[in-house]
Every structure is written in C-alpha cells, then in structure tokens.
Design an enzyme around this catalytic site. Structure first.
Site, mmCIF file in Angstrom:
data_model
loop_
_atom_site.group_PDB
_atom_site.id
_atom_site.type_symbol
_atom_site.label_atom_id
_atom_site.label_comp_id
_atom_site.label_asym_id
_atom_site.label_seq_id
_atom_site.Cartn_x
_atom_site.Cartn_y
_atom_site.Cartn_z
ATOM 1 N N PHE A 1 -28.197 -20.597 -23.387
ATOM 2 C CA PHE A 1 -27.180 -21.637 -23.567
ATOM 3 C C PHE A 1 -25.860 -21.338 -22.872
ATOM 4 C CE2 PHE A 1 -30.019 -22.820 -27.130
ATOM 5 C CZ PHE A 1 -30.247 -24.129 -26.740
ATOM 6 N N HIS A 2 -25.859 -20.350 -21.972
ATOM 7 C CA HIS A 2 -24.620 -20.130 -21.228
ATOM 8 C C HIS A 2 -24.371 -21.319 -20.284
ATOM 9 C CE1 HIS A 2 -22.566 -16.111 -21.532
ATOM 10 N NE2 HIS A 2 -23.410 -16.101 -22.529
ATOM 11 N N GLU B 1 -16.794 -14.900 -11.509
ATOM 12 C CA GLU B 1 -17.516 -15.638 -12.550
ATOM 13 C C GLU B 1 -16.528 -16.342 -13.465
ATOM 14 O OE1 GLU B 1 -20.172 -13.541 -15.112
ATOM 15 O OE2 GLU B 1 -21.133 -12.440 -13.485
ATOM 16 N N GLU C 1 -20.753 -6.058 -13.754
ATOM 17 C CA GLU C 1 -19.891 -5.759 -14.905
ATOM 18 C C GLU C 1 -20.100 -4.341 -15.432
ATOM 19 O OE1 GLU C 1 -20.402 -8.896 -17.792
ATOM 20 O OE2 GLU C 1 -19.263 -10.314 -16.593
#
Lengths: 675, 675, 675
Positions: free
Chosen positions: A357-358, A305, A151
């Site tokens: 927590f992704h 993704e 990214e």
C-alpha cells in the site's frame, strides 16, 4: 560534483521495479512515462534474487530488455545495486552474515536489509553483484547514474561487528588508556585491560555506557560508509564518468552521520517522507531540503524518493492522503531549495509484498486515476522549470545539525526522556521558517564546516561540542555574528563527558551565563515567562554574570530568574535560551535577532503560510512562492510566472495551495519591458 | 547492634569515588568535606576494575593514599567491597557467570550488576577481592564500617541459579510431594516426578505457576543473602569490631525480603529516593524511615544514600528538582525517625558514565553552587543535632509490610492488575501519617515479629498469612488491640493457596465478615459509599454475620451492602475495609480508630502539612517539627530549638518549608527556666 | 451429526477437576451436582501428569473411581484427553518438542500449552495417552462424549514446524514458481530457488512478507487440525458410537480457521467469554452463538465453556462481575441460538494455580453462596426447557466471517493499524442485532459455503476474496439478494495480492463503484456525512459510475463525494459503505435494507435492549425473549412461558434483566386452549 549523465533540465521519475511485472506491463510503463514526461527511473533496487537466483548464476537478459526499452522511450536510468536485500540462498548459505540484535536474537530472511554489513561473506557477495552490473551495463546508453544499495542504516551486534568495532576503536583511541578515558572506565568498574574484553553494547543488566553506545553508532556510520565505498569504487573503476550515489534515509533511528558521507558521493540524494499532515509537513520538507543542500556543500542535490499521494503517519498508525496540489508544492519546494528534480517511490504500486500500500505514481487503480493525472501535471511543470536548475540558493542564516548530539541525547540517563534532538532542531527551524528567512544547515562534524558568510547562527541542543567548534563559534561571534544557543548545547565534549564548572560548559563564557542545575518539565507542564511568553520541556537555574536577561521565569521555583539572555561580544551578540519558548515566542525572538543581524526575509511582509525561496544564477533570479494556506493570499512580486506562463506585477493573488515560480528580471530590464 | 567505629554524633557524607578523579581533586575534596563538616564517606563501591585490573593483580596504592588523606582530614570511611560491578576481564573469563533472563537472553558486560550471584566463579571472585580489602585495611584508622556490595537485587535464570533453586526447594519442602502440594501441581498437569524436572520460572506459553514464581523470589532473597553473608564473614573475621552492613534498595522490583536480612547486618542501612514531587515525597520519606527502623528492630539505622537536589521521577521520565529546604527536611525526617545521620549519593558528580546526571553534593558546577551551599548548611545543622542521636522513637500504632505478599499480588492471574501492594500500603500509611500518628512497621516474616505494645494495627493487603500470624493477630485483638484490615488480606496461605470458605479466609472469623466475590473496579471508576465517602479499585460482595456495618455501598451492584465493618472482639475491635477509601475518608476513619485505641498524634491539632516526630532518651526528649507546606504555620510547642538556637514556647511560627528540632524539657525544668 | 451419548434434554455442567481435590470432596461434588441438576461434566482436561506421572506409567484408579461416582450420581462425562498440558517429564525428555517463538526463544515448562504440535515426540505422546484412555474407558457407562485436547491454538517456529510448513507449502503450491508467485517473491528479492531456503516467518529486520505470515497461520490451522484428527481417530476406533469433539477458543490471536475444522468434529463446541460489561456482552454472546451455529452447518452445537459469575476484561486488567440474571440470560441466549445446553468453566474453583481466581459454579466461598444458588436456579430452568432442544433457528440474513481475512488485515503494512477485523464484523453484526434480525454467519472458506435461502448478506471487511466466492455473491445478488459490502472487502485475492484497477477489486463491477485511494482516519477523528450521519476509521476516494450515492461525505477532502452507494443488480441490490457509519446510522441503514429484502425482525417493534430468538421444530415454536435493559419493558407475545410457567398474551411485561421462553402455539391450538 557530477551529474546524472546525459540529462537536460530537471530529473523526474521514481523507483521502477519491472521485475514485479510481465513484459507487457513494461511497454505500458514506458508509454505512461512518456506521457508524464518522466525522464529518469531507478531500476534494480531490490532485484538481487531475480538477477542472481542462485550463487554466481546471473540472469540479466530481462534487465537488458528493460534498459533497452527505457532507452528507446527516452528515459534515463539510475541503475541500483541490489545489495539491500540479499536473496534467500545467501541467507541460508551464510547464517553468520545474518544480523544479531543487542539481545542476541539472530534475525532471519523474510524482509529486506537482513544482513550484517560487517560480515565478510556479505561484503564479498555485494561486491560481486556490483561488479557484474558494472561490467554488463557500463556502456549502456540509458545509464545516467549508479545508485548503490538503499537507505544504509542497518546495524548488527554479531562477532563480525564486534571485531570491526574493536578495529575502529583502536584507530580512534590508539590504546586502551585512551578508550578507558573516553568511556569513563572509572565509572561502574568498566576499565578494560585487554582489547578482547571490549564488545559491542549488548543487552546488559541496567543502563549502558553512554559513550560505548555513542561510539557504536559512530562506528556503524563509518562501517556502512566503507561498505558503500567498496561498491562505489567498483562502479567508478568501470565507469569513471558516471556519477555514483546512494540515497540517504532521514530518520531518527538511522545510525548514519550523513555529514561525513557526503564527500564520498557524487551527488547527495535523499529520501524524504514528512510525517505530519498539518502545516508542519511543509516545514519538514523545507528543512530536509536545506539539510540536503548543506550535505551537498550548498550545491545542488537530488530528492531521490518521496511519496506521490500519501503521508506516512507511522507514529499514528495511519497512511494519510497527500492531495495533488500538495504533492506539487512539496516537489517544487525541494527544487526551489536545490534539488535537481523530483523523484518518487515509486513508479507503479506492487500487487503484493510488505509495502503493497505504499504510494505510487501509477496506483493500484492504474493510469485512469487522479494520482496519475497529478503525475502528468507535475511532469509538465518540471519541464517548464528546466531553466531554474541553473540557480543556487544563498542563505545568511544557519542552523546546526549534528547526528552524534542526537544520539547522545537518547541515553536514558539524561535528565529528561522527553527531549528529542530532532524536535529541538525542528522547533528552532520552524521559528526561522516562519520568519521567512532562508536558512543553511551547518554540520559540525563535516569536513566542510565553516561559518564564513553567515550573519546569524542558531545552535539548538548541540549537546556535543569539540573545543575547535566552540572556538570557531566564538571567533565568528567576535567578528560580528549573531548567535542563538538553546539549552543542552555545549554541555559535553565529543566523548559525551560533561564539561565542568557549570552549563553550558563550552559556551559559558561566550554567552556570559552559567547554569547550575537542569530542571526539566514534565511533558504536559508549562512555565510562565515574562513578556507573556511560556516555556516548556526544560528549565535551568541560570545566572547571567555577564549577560542581560531578556526574559525571566515568572512562576515556579525559578520565578524572577533569567530565562533568555543576551550578551554583546565584540562585533556580535550571543543569545541563550534556557527553556523551550512557545512557537510564537520563538519566532518573534528570532525575528528580532534576524533584524539585528541584517538577515532579511525573502519576501518581507508575506502572509502566514506563504513560503518564498529564491534561486540565483548570475543575473538570473527565480522566486518560488508557495501558498500553503487554505485561503487565497496576495503577495508583492513581479516577473514571469513559469507555472501559469503569465507576467505578473505588484499585488499578485495566489490561490490556496497554489505556487508561482517567477523569473524575476533585473529592474533595468523590467523597466524596458514595462514600456 | 554495632555502630560506625569512632564516630561521634550523626553521620554525614556520601558515596565518594576518588577513582574517577585525579589526585589533585582528592585534595580539594577533603578540603570541601571539612568545610561541609562531612565526617563519613563510602569509598570503593564500584572500584573493582581499578582495584583488580587483571585477575589477581591488585592495585591499591591509590586507595591507600585516599584513605590516608581522608583520615588526615578527619573523615571516616565506610569501605565497600566492589562486587556489584565485576570488571570486564571477569565477564570475559566467566561467561557462565553472566546473568540470563527468563527468555534465555544472556546479558553482557556494559553496565553494573551483570553477574549471576549463584555462579561459583562470581562468588569466588567476590570473596577474593573482599578478602584482599579486609587484609589490607583491617587496621586503617579511617575504617569505620564495611559496606558489602551495593543494593543486592539482581536475579538470574541460568543453570547455576536453577541448581541453587532446587537445593533451596529441597530444603523448604523436603520431598516432591511437598513441592507438588505447595505449587498446586494438580493444576495444569504440573506435578513433578523427579527433581531434575524442576526449573526456574522461564519464559513459558501462558500464565506461570504463581507459587513457583513466588518461591523463586524467596529463593533469590535467600541466595543473595548467602552471598552477602559470605563476604560479611570474611570481613568480620579480619575485623571483629568493625560493623558490617549492606545498603538496602527500596524498590518494587527487588526480590529481597529485607525483613529476613536484618539479623545478618550490624546496622540496617537503606537507600531512599522518593519518586513524587508533591507532598507525597514526604510521606514516602517517613514510611521508608519507619520501615528501616522496623527492620532494625526499632533501633537506630542509617540512611546510606539519598539525593541532594533531585527527585527521580523515573515513571515520568524526568529528574525533578529538590530545593535546599526540602533536602534539609528530608534528611532531618530520617534522623527524627531513627537514622544515625544523613548520607548521600554522591559526593561529587562524575564527568561521564551512565549516571552522569545523578545528584551530587558537589555538582558539575562545582563548590560555587547553591547545592554545595545547602550541603554546608546541612553539615552545620547535623553537627548541632548530635545530641538527638541518643534518642529513640516510640510508636503505639503499627502497619504491616510483607515483601512476599507484594510479590504474590503481582501475578497476572489476580482479579485486578491495578492493585499495587506498595500503593495499598502507602495509602494506609498516608492515612496514619495525616493523622499525625507515629507508626511502626511490622513484618510478618521477620524473626522479631511481635505485636506487644501496639494499641492499633493496620494490615493493608496482607495477602499471604500463615496460621501463626493470623493467630497472633487474633490474640492481640482479644487482648485489646484495635485492628484495621483491608481487602486482599489473609486471603491466601504462604504458598499463595486461597483459604476456602469465603474471603478473607484467615481473618474471616476475627472480623465477623465473609466475602463471596471480588468485584474490582476499573482504574478510573469510583463507587459511592454512605457517609459521603467514595471507594475505588476494589469492591467485595460482603456479608457481616458477626460485625456492624459502618459504611455501606451506596451505588452499583452492591448498593446497600456493607463496605466497612467493625466488630468488638474481647477487649479489642476488628475493622474491615472492602474497598479503597478516598484519602480523606481513610484518614478520618483511622483517626476515629486511633482515638478509640488511645493512640495520640505527636502534636495534636497540628495544621495539615505539619509533621512531628519525637525522640526520647531517658528524660530527654526532642521534638522534630516540619512544615512541609507552602505557607507559615503556628504550632503549640516549647523548648529550645536546636535549629535556630532559640527558646520558644506556645504558639510558635514555622516558616513554609521550615523545620524545628526542640529540646523539650520536663515541665519542672521548664518552669524553672521560665522564671 | 452425533450427540452426547445417553443424554436427554439440555446439557448442563462444566469442567470438573477431581485431581485437584481429596476424595471426600468428590462425594460432596456429586451431591452438589445433583442438587444443581448438573447432568454432564468434562473430566481430565489437564490431568496428564496425574494420569501418567512417569513416561508410560499410567495411574488411573482414581479416575475409575471418579467416573463410577459420577455415574452413580447420574452425571454423564465428557472425557478429555489431557494433551494441552504435557507433564514435566515430557518437557525434560523432549526439549525439541518445546515451542520456539519467532525471536528464537525456546519456551519452557511452567504453564500449559508448552509444546510444538508439529514435533513427532509430542504427537506420539499425545496419541499414546489418548489410546490409553480410549482403551480403558470405552465401555464406561458414564462416557457421553470425547473431548480432545483444549482450545487448540498454540504455534511454534522450531525446525519441526519449519519442516511441516514446507510440506504444507509444497502441497499448496506444487512448486517454487507457485510459491514465488503467491508470495510476490519479486518484491524485496524474496524469490526462492530451493525449498531448503523456505522458512517460517522468524524475527526479521523490517516488515515481514504478508503472504508468508498468512500462510503460516493457515498452515498452523491445518497442522493443529491434523493433531486433532490423529487423536479423534484413535478414539473413534475404540468407540465408533461415541461422539468426539474439541472446544474452539474464540480469540483474535488464535491461528485456527474453525470453519475448516467443523467437518472433523461430531459436535461443534465453543468456549465463550465476552469481554465487555456494557450491553455489548450480549451482542458478543449472540454473535458467538450464531457463529457456532454456522460452523455446525446451522445445526445444534454446544457451549462448552463459559464463566458463571465473571466477565474477563483482559484488556482493562480487571475481572468484572456477572450478576446471576446475566449468567442466566447469557446461558439461555446460547440455547436459543442452538446450543444443546450450557456448560461452564468450571465446576469448583481451585485453591491454587495460575487461574486460581477464575470463575466457578462452586466458588471459593463454597456452596453457601449466591453463585451456587444461581447455579441451582439455572439447572432448574434448563430442565424445564428440555423440549426446546428439538428446535432449530432459521435466518434469512447472513453476515460473513473469514478468519484469513482477519489475519491478513493485521499486517503492519496496511494503510491503518486501527482496523480490527473482529471490530468490523462486530459493528456490522451489532447493527443487525439492534434491528432485531436473526442472522446466520457464512464462512467463505467452509466447504459448506452456500448463500441459498438468504435474502440479505453483509460482508464487512472481507479482505480476501476468491473469484469463486465473488462469483457466487454476484450470482446471488442477480437472483434477488440484497448485498451490503463494507470497505476493505474484495480488495485482495486469497494470496493477499491486491486486485488491480481500483478497489474493491473483486466486487467493483457488482457494486458499480470504484475507489482510487484509501484515506483512513486517525482513531479519534470523525467525518461528517450527509443525512446527519458520521463516519470514522476509514474513508475512500470513491466514484460511483454505475451506482447511486445514498450518503455523501459532507466535510474534509472528500466533501461532496459518495460515501454510501446503492446499485440495482438484476433482481437484487448491492450496497457499498466506504466508511464506518456511526452505530445508529449503521442500524438504520441495515433496517432499511432488511425491510427492502423482506427480512423481518423476530419481534417487530420490540424496545431497545430486548432480544428475541425463535426456535422451530415442525409445528412447535419457542420464542426466547430477553430484556437486557435496566427497566421493565412490555412486549407483544403469547404462549406459555416455560420460565414462569404462566400463559401470557398481548402486552406482556418483562422485568429488567428478565427472560421468557414462550411455547408459542399455532393460532388454532391457541384458540382451543383459550377456551
């Protein structure tokens, strides 16, 4: 175009971080991947400090074992260079390679992406680790593709960046006269008399020079691309046959013009995380996929993704849930619009770290979970849809996307701070999407910019417009194109200088209108239009010397004046919208224009909430039909549904949240089969 | 007082930036100026990098040609020193002259106003370029006035500023004992034992010392004034007969006490941009004009900048439109209240730069535009109103404005963060404006502070009050003045130290009240009062040992206690308001007090939305009447209307948005003419 | 435990700053203190620049006189070290001891608390001034207690802090492997290979490492404690019999785990400023007092600061009023829950300085004021309640408070940014408070953590949970405890690493539930539950393999699934709440559980708004009953009311805002007295 090596059918998998787990977990991972029919994982994205714990000391035996295990399990690997997260030793050794904000704050180690991509020390270290990986794994049988970095989008205001910016400006403008001209140096005493005076846009007393800011973003797009190309070349030299890519992040804040990058990647790859939980997540998904297809030159690309079970509502401060049927529909919507598969971030949820927590295919709860069941179900489905990978999508309508226009519209000196370029494009795209029309995206700055073959073109807020693009649009209309232009298009040239004589400068003659003044509306305000429509956000004092008013303002200071106009031009027509139509009005207007242009919906008469996309390969046609609504619907389709393995025909019911992928057969074969 | 040289009648024009355009445009500009009857333009405001592209190398031939062209066209010039925007070479050569924020961030070139006015290098460079201009253009026939700099108001926290601050403090306080006393050094261990310890208010851990912050603003006001005076003296030496001024910017954030500047300018000049689109834009305009007249010692002054067709709603993030009739009314409202004309920012809209969408008399669309038509119409009108320039405005009511009180009330340790001094004054002014009463503004820190001649005085939130001012107010009341004091007045002394014994300390005895506690209300809350009124924002636990309660709190913890009181004092009366009355209540109360004081409306019985101002010169009287409303009204006036060139009498109709300027005649002459 | 020396009965007084006033005021102060029956004042808190105007030059004669005057007036002194506000000379001489923000901004003198407590120069200077005070006043008869510093809580990111942080980490983790493991160094390439690479969490590109941030807060809590201990040891050496304390500030932003401090103070002292004006101020007061009692090991403690007549609504930007009856109720509520008295900030309102409008017992208006009347009334009352000082409070219910869990939940990577740990605990406490149940607070990190004797335990959002704590809780439930656990409890271990296998990891088996996914709600959203209840803020996809669903989700994606569950475990029960119940639902549920647990309200059947607390000493019992409501109520109590000096019995009326303190007598004695 090149493809992930050695893969049949569609790609399925996600980011895999074995460095976070003991080896016993690796074994379980490969077993679960097989169960879920995962065939491709991205390895190593942030593994730099594990691969090179001290400068020049490489520790790779663990990665050898990981790749061997995956290979033994039949899982291919996208091997990533880890350069988006330099190790602590790098940051300590090279403080000059740490990024600096516009305010002069030097950022420090503690997150990811904390480097200046223009710093020589960073570039050297990145090339070195890429070279090591290339040398070591060039012949590994699991290697399917290289994934450079992650990214790209981090910028910096340090002296290295300033030096590189000056070099870029010299190349763009030749001399200071050119720079002073483009940057309107005559305003506020900003004419430069020596290159040493030219700087990046640092914190300053009041409003910054808009062209300096715009060029700074353009520069960073090119500088980051150069950093990518350096690594790509290293990898390509080692493995000429293995494709190389990087994953584009689609976000407002990223100073990257992906349209200009796509000639440098072997396969366009995007990360996509819709941010809405209502029906708009589906529009966002469709637009991202169409945009990726556009960057890929209308050829296949890859969703690198996405999130298995969450929708990140960053603005609202909440991670919302994504139900299994929605995960499935989003994944197939990408495939329908040209993705070579569906990849996720991430395979297994980490125990710690900033993104603990992704979303993950194997969540904290483990494989005994609804999410992993959905993962397995999707794997089955994708396996059954392998044949559709051959198809491509054809569109006769197009919409424009121009990163630089978006950047220019962010300047605080604009007449309204409430205009978001992304929102403007989204509103126009939504109208098309709700018409059921398949849409390409055209990027004016792309080398491949070409309007041939389109019958309808929408230009929302295309603020910066070169003469060449304006001419191309005009020629296309004269030749029969149906053009729809919204406010804030064609107003400025590529230097963000306003075209004089009336708005929208570059398109004024083509549209037959002239606006003298912008009268933006406050965020909560609306203005009544004729025909029962309403406008919001924007208004213009418009005259239509050479066009027909179609809608007029019905209230306010502009009451009675044209709001939407239409002009016949040669064999085509040119429409102008001076305000943001309400969503239904926008859709209805574009439906009329599409009909005039002969642009048909994929599935005429489909109920609201139904999305349909067709892929074609020679005589083979696959129709993807999604019911995004909350009640069952009936659609008029026929063929073999690869999802349910049923042959259907006529009024076919799709459950709420359901999807069909129909292998449509030519009528002849259908008739044969029917008897 | 000195005037723009060689001008007859009213000034009309705006900021003109020929450096942004080719010479061919200059010729068109002068032609259009003639067409619009423009007679004065401000040239050179931000032209430093064009005038001095390299240190000491002056390039002025272009400016020679501009001034010659303007002179040939009959347009006079306000020639500006360009010192508000140092060129890039200056910023590069003198990094120590770049400004520093309280957080220690050094700002950089890229906007305007990026300098520290206390830095010797900056002051030297500014003086040098002013000297060059003075020498070169001292005898140019177009030169009507000098305009130093632009909108002084930029501050800095660098070591130069700190050294200058210490010098200023030594002068103010003599020794550290005085400083420690004034700054309440006994609080939080802030007693200084060496001058070297004294610093500007930089970022600190928690709440800053309020008097340090207040004095820092006072210091900057004086330091900027010194920078102005340096340039003024250069110009005055070269041209003793040409007036010198600078344009005041009216904004909350500007640390300038203009009341203390006005003795140093030859003509008070203000920039005024109302920020409201509803009827409040007109109140803002009236107050700005009355304030300017006050700064000018009740003599004429000049509106130096205003916006032709926009209202900048910065807080709302939108540039709103200003219709031609409103532009006209605002311009004439300034003239009515003493402006020597109407000047705009700017003549011609730029093609680029940070303010590319700011308002202009010649917009991007060019002269073929509604805005330029309005420009031409206003030129005609002003030409016809030349005779009114002789008149002056007389007021028997006054309201106070004290920059330092406004600064003091911004301290985060105040009982409410929702009190805005500007809003407090605006609310009181609005009440007077809606009474139709002409109002002067009195500034307690001005050398010219004097209450003689006023019959009514309103002191809204005059937080800082010296004994001398308190004594002057008391004496004036005893002599028959009608005083209205709102909460937060007289609470503190000029060092922002609270006067003990009960609020409002300095005025407690005069008002006959004593407040023990402030009980501010949350922003959305209101409190019922007797008489059907409501209060908001503020309450006080008040006793009235020597005053009559007029209104009481009717709810809440203060129910039954005095809210508004009245005390007869000698020949006058003293009223106290302990809460913010609703707008109608405020107006009604002030109307009663005005009537008691014998302060009459200019146009008794005028309908709502009608504004009337009278200028007088000997026996000549001109009555300006504005209908700011959206429907026609009738008013009872007589005389010759210079706008319509009609003689009117009795119930005269004014169209919505209309204006009349009546040459009123003494009854005798009127009678003659009537027969 | 040690007590203020030489004091009988309850402490009453406040912060006293004689350095702000002339000596004549001191005399008046002592006279007013006697009038108000003040017996204890805190002197010297911010007097450093007065005590040591230049390095090493001490000026203390004034303080001698102050202490003598107070002693003569019968007022004891809490003598403070002034180290929370270093003098200007210190800041100038030791720039390296000024604090630095995460962004690298060095803060400067101008407020209070502007130092780095890890800087050697600061620690040396602080020890020196403490030593001076200890030596000089060790034998002064007025000295009752030492008060070190003020409200420890200031942090810094400078190199001194970084060095100390590394020392702390070495001690905690031993080696880098331990650190890398705890900090999840495998995520985002954050494995350290040399201690020199480890830094404080400075500004970084994106999300920071959550464990680094958490440990930084833990480190500062310990570092500040070390700074305190240094001073305490100096004082203790000088006066082994005089107790030493410091005042805890209760605020979200303070990185201090007071539970770990309490073994180092001789008397726990808190500052408490509720921030709500509605009934919640009373809940806040009760919770703060219960928390202080917990920190004090369930023994008496002291309310060191509170506001006489204001409630600071910082978030709303308003100082609201606190009526005299409320001041009285709050003060007695603290006494009822174990405070040894009621102390205020501050005795006399200052004339200037940053907190000029803070509350005071002698306000700006002076002693002739309602506030001072209330001060006098409270003095009388406290004198009459002296006997209650002997009592202690007993509770059979407990709630957890864990500073570190609160810090961990602030990480921006949490699934919702709308979860506030303080709010979670407040909501649970509110439910208990409204049940009328007396509640202790248990702090898992305290050395004294012990569940013995409790019959009911509520764990709201106890995010971090060690195995030891989880085991202790499980054992306690097995032995008959009634446990209530809310969402986000037990999810992570003390390193903030998520416990795998399903939430709430550490408590999953005990509760018999397993959550697979968090589905937080947006702030304005609610979800219907069965039983007419609603949930908000949080939801979980929950299964209850070994528990009984008590409430279920009744709408949304979780419709039909368990929301609240109950499991019988050994002799006890374990409840789980997966959403935030509406306030009434929460209260009703806890009331049921309390009843099951045999935890009784203090005053069964008391009307809403009535608070009752009982203190016991041997056979003596005192019942404090508060009517916080706005109408009179009747309660069923008996005994001698020490407030009204009446003997009451049966249905006793308490006026709105009233309070009774009943000396309850054992039935036998009561009977005797009744005859």
């Amino acid at each position: 175009m090149r493809w992930p090596n050695g893969l049949d059918g569609l790609c399925y998998g996600g980011d895999y971080n074995p460095e976070q787990w003991p080896e016993s977990t690796w074994v379980e991972d490969v077993s679960l991947m097989r169960k879920a029919q995962v065939n491709l994982v991205t390895v190593g994205v942030f593994a730099w400090s594990r691969l090179e714990p001290q400068p020049g000391r490489y520790v790779v035996d663990w990665l050898d074992r990981v790749l061997d295990l995956l290979h033994d399990g039949g899982v291919k690997v996208v091997l990533a260079t880890p350069t988006a997260a330099p190790p602590p030793w790098f940051s300590l050794a090279h403080p000059d390679a740490l990024p600096v904000t516009a305010e002069g704050v030097r950022l420090h180690h503690g997150s990811r992406d904390t480097y200046c991509a223009a710093a020589p020390a960073y570039r050297d270290a990145a090339r070195a680790v890429a070279t090591m990986l290339a040398e070591r794994y060039r012949d590994h049988p699991a290697l399917a593709m290289w994934h450079v970095h992650n990214e790209y989008g981090t910028i910096c205001h340090c002296p290295h960046a300033a030096a590189a910016f000056r070099r870029w400006l010299r190349e763009r403008y030749g001399d200071l006269d050119g720079l002073n001209q483009a940057w309107t140096g005559s305003f506020w005493s900003q004419s430069y008399s020596d290159w040493a005076q030219v700087d990046v846009p640092r914190a300053t007393q009041y409003l910054a020079n808009p062209t300096q800011v715009l060029d700074f973003r353009r520069f960073w797009s090119d500088e980051l691309l150069a950093a990518y190309v350096e690594q790509r070349d290293v990898l390509r030299r080692a493995t000429p046959d293995v494709p190389v890519t990087t994953n584009y992040v689609l976000a407002d804040w990223v100073p990257v013009d992906h349209a200009r990058w796509s000639s440098e990647v072997d396969l366009v790859a995007i990360d996509h995380y819709p941010g809405e939980t209502d029906g708009r997540a589906e529009e966002q998904t469709a637009f991202a996929a169409d945009l990726a297809r556009s960057w890929a030159g209308r050829r296949p690309w890859l969703l690198m993704e996405s999130a298995p079970n969450l929708i990140y509502r960053y603005a609202e401060g909440v991670y919302a849930g994504k139900e299994p049927d929605r995960m499935l529909r989003h994944s197939l919507a990408h495939v329908a619009r040209g993705s070579r598969g569906a990849m996720f971030f991430q395979w297994r949820a980490p125990r710690g770290g900033a993104e603990v927590f992704h979303s993950a295919m194997v969540p904290h709860a483990g494989a005994d979970s609804r999410t992993f069941q959905a993962t397995t179900r999707l794997g089955e489905l994708l396996t059954g849809l392998a044949e559709t990978d051959a198809g491509t999508v054809a569109a006769h309508a197009a919409i424009s996307w121009d990163a630089a226009s978006g950047w220019a519209l962010q300047h605080p000196g604009m007449p309204s701070r409430h205009i978001s370029y992304a929102d403007e494009v989204a509103a126009a795209y939504r109208a098309l999407w709700r018409c059921g029309v398949t849409t390409d995206v055209v990027c004016p700055t792309a080398a491949t910019f070409d309007l041939t073959g389109y019958r309808m073109l929408v230009l929302p807020a295309l603020y910066l417009m070169s003469d060449a693009v304006a001419d191309a649009v005009a020629a296309w209309v004269h030749d029969g194109g149906h053009l729809v232009v919204s406010y804030l298009s064609g107003v400025a040239d590529p230097a963000a200088q306003v075209r004089l004589g009336g708005y929208p400068g570059a398109l004024r003659d083509l549209l037959g209108v002239r606006a003298e003044q912008f009268l933006p509306l406050e965020p909560a305000a609306t203005v009544r239009l004729t025909g029962g429509r309403t406008g919001r956000l924007w208004q213009e004092r418009l005259t239509a010397p050479d066009a027909d008013p179609v809608l007029r303002y019905a209230a306010g200071v502009l009451a009675g004046q044209p709001a939407v106009t239409r002009r016949r031009v040669g064999a085509g027509t040119a429409w102008y919208l001076s305000t943001r139509l309400d969503d239904d009005g926008y859709r209805d207007l574009l439906a009329v224009i599409a009909a005039e242009a002969g642009v048909l919906p994929v599935l005429p008469g489909a109920p609201a909430g139904v999305e349909a996309v067709r892929k074609v390969a020679g005589d083979d046609r696959w129709l993807f039909v999604f019911n995004h609504g909350t009640t069952p619907v009936e659609v008029d389709v026929w063929g073999e549904d690869l999802v349910s393995a049923r042959v259907v025909s006529g009024a076919v019911r799709i459950a709420e949240g359901g999807v069909m992928v129909l292998r449509e057969q030519p009528p002849r074969r259908r008739r044969r089969r029917a008897h």
